[in-house]
Design a protein around this motif. Structure first.
Motif, PDB file in Angstrom:
ATOM      1  N   GLN A 157       0.827  -1.204   0.000  1.00  9.49           N
ATOM      2  CA  GLN A 157       0.000   0.000   0.000  1.00  9.49           C
ATOM      3  C   GLN A 157       0.867   1.262   0.000  1.00  9.49           C
ATOM      4  O   GLN A 157       0.504   2.259  -0.623  1.00  9.49           O
ATOM      5  N   ILE A 158       2.002   1.230   0.666  1.00  7.09           N
ATOM      6  CA  ILE A 158       2.917   2.372   0.657  1.00  7.09           C
ATOM      7  C   ILE A 158       3.472   2.551  -0.746  1.00  7.09           C
ATOM      8  O   ILE A 158       3.577   3.672  -1.250  1.00  7.09           O
TER       9      ILE A 158
ATOM     10  N   GLN B  88       2.238   2.154  -3.501  1.00  7.76           N
ATOM     11  CA  GLN B  88       1.303   2.756  -4.447  1.00  7.76           C
ATOM     12  C   GLN B  88       1.376   4.283  -4.453  1.00  7.76           C
ATOM     13  O   GLN B  88       0.855   4.913  -5.369  1.00  7.76           O
ATOM     14  N   GLU B  89       2.024   4.866  -3.470  1.00 12.58           N
ATOM     15  CA  GLU B  89       2.207   6.321  -3.441  1.00 12.58           C
ATOM     16  C   GLU B  89       3.304   6.661  -4.439  1.00 12.58           C
ATOM     17  O   GLU B  89       4.481   6.508  -4.163  1.00 12.58           O
TER      18      GLU B  89
ATOM     19  N   ASP C 195      -7.510   8.001   3.745  1.00  9.98           N
ATOM     20  CA  ASP C 195      -6.679   6.983   3.099  1.00  9.98           C
ATOM     21  C   ASP C 195      -5.219   7.427   3.011  1.00  9.98           C
ATOM     22  O   ASP C 195      -4.308   6.631   3.251  1.00  9.98           O
TER      23      ASP C 195
ATOM     24  N   MET D 218      -1.949   5.786   4.833  1.00 14.06           N
ATOM     25  CA  MET D 218      -0.727   5.493   4.097  1.00 14.06           C
ATOM     26  C   MET D 218       0.464   6.134   4.809  1.00 14.06           C
ATOM     27  O   MET D 218       1.530   5.545   4.927  1.00 14.06           O
ATOM     28  N   SER D 219       0.258   7.326   5.310  1.00 11.81           N
ATOM     29  CA  SER D 219       1.301   8.025   6.056  1.00 11.81           C
ATOM     30  C   SER D 219       1.706   7.228   7.297  1.00 11.81           C
ATOM     31  O   SER D 219       2.888   7.067   7.589  1.00 11.81           O
TER      32      SER D 219
ATOM     33  N   ARG E  94       1.463   4.022   7.734  1.00 17.56           N
ATOM     34  CA  ARG E  94       2.198   2.837   7.275  1.00 17.56           C
ATOM     35  C   ARG E  94       3.658   3.189   6.997  1.00 17.56           C
ATOM     36  O   ARG E  94       4.575   2.464   7.384  1.00 17.56           O
TER      37      ARG E  94
ATOM     38  N   THR F 213      -3.394   1.288  12.549  1.00 19.74           N
ATOM     39  CA  THR F 213      -3.264   1.301  11.094  1.00 19.74           C
ATOM     40  C   THR F 213      -3.883   0.042  10.484  1.00 19.74           C
ATOM     41  O   THR F 213      -4.615   0.122   9.509  1.00 19.74           O
TER      42      THR F 213
END
Length: 182
Positions: free
Chosen positions: A39-40, A42-43, A92, A96-97, A99, A145
Motif C-alpha cells: 500500500q505504501i 502505491q504512493e 486513506d 498510508m502516512s 504505514r 493502522t
C-alpha cells in the motif's frame, strides 16, 4: 481470545520483545509491517525535488534490509519519512502516512542507528511515543493502522469512544500479540 485491555496487551508484548535480541525484534516487526508495504508502494507522486529514491524503490529497500542485503538506509528512511509527512485531510492518505512512518521506524530499529532525513527534525517523535519501547511504539501504531483507523492514543479512545474504535484496535493488537508470542 482473552479480555485483556489495550494497555495490558502492550505491556505483555513489550515483555516478550525484551526477551528478543534486536535482530529478532526487527524480524518479528517486519512480519507485521510487510503486508502494509504494498500500500505504501502505491504512493507514486513525486514528494520532493531532492528525493534520491522513489517510494517504490524505498519499499524495495525495506524488503532488502529485511533480507539482510545492503541498502542506503538513509535514502530509504528519508523517502518513507517524506511519504509519512504528506499533509492531507484524506483518511486513506493519512493511513498510508502511518504505514510509511511505521516502516521508517522499523528501519531505524533494524539498522540500530539514527537515520538522516531532509525534512524530519530528530527532536520530534517520528511515531507516537506512548508505549514503553520503540518496538511497542511501532506495534501500537500498527494496531490502529491495521484496523484502518487514524492513530488515537488509547487513553483518549477510552475516555472518548466516539473518537475511535478501541475494540477494533484492541483486536488487532491481540492478533499481533499472538504472532509475537507464538
Amino acid at each position: 481470545m482473552t479480555d485483556r485491555t489495550y494497555t495490558e496487551l502492550l505491556t505483555s508484548i513489550d515483555e516478550a520483545a525484551r526477551r528478543l535480541d534486536p535482530r529478532e525484534q526487527a524480524a518479528c516487526l517486519y512480519g507485521l509491517i510487510a503486508p502494509l508495504l504494498e500500500q505504501i508502494q502505491q504512493e507514486d507522486e513525486p514528494l520532493s525535488d531532492e528525493a534520491v529514491l522513489s517510494t517504490a524503490e524505498a519499499v524495495q529497500g525495506i524488503h532488502l534490509a529485511a533480507a539482510g542485503e545492503p541498502v542506503d538506509a538513509d535514502a530509504v528512511y528519508n523517502q518513507l519519512v517524506l511519504v509519512g509527512f504528506v499533509e492531507d485531510q484524506d483518511v486513506d492518505l493519512h493511513l498510508m502516512s502511518q504505514r510509511a512512518l511505521a516502516a521508517a521506524a522499523w528501519l531505524r530499529l533494524q539498522t540500530g542507528r539514527d537515520l538522516r532525513s531532509t525534512i524530519f527534525d530528530d527532536t520530534e517523535e517520528l511515531i507516537p511515543p506512548y508505549a514503553p519501547s520503540m518496538f511497542t511504539q511501532i506495534v501500537d501504531l500498527l494496531a490502529w493502522t491495521r484496523s484502518d483507523q487514524l492513530y488515537t492514543f488509547w487513553e483518549t479512545a477510552v475516555a472518548h469512544p466516539d473518537v475511535a474504535d478501541l475494540p477494533a484496535a484492541t483486536r488487532e493488537l491481540e492478533a499481533m500479540h499472538l504472532e509475537i508470542t507464538a
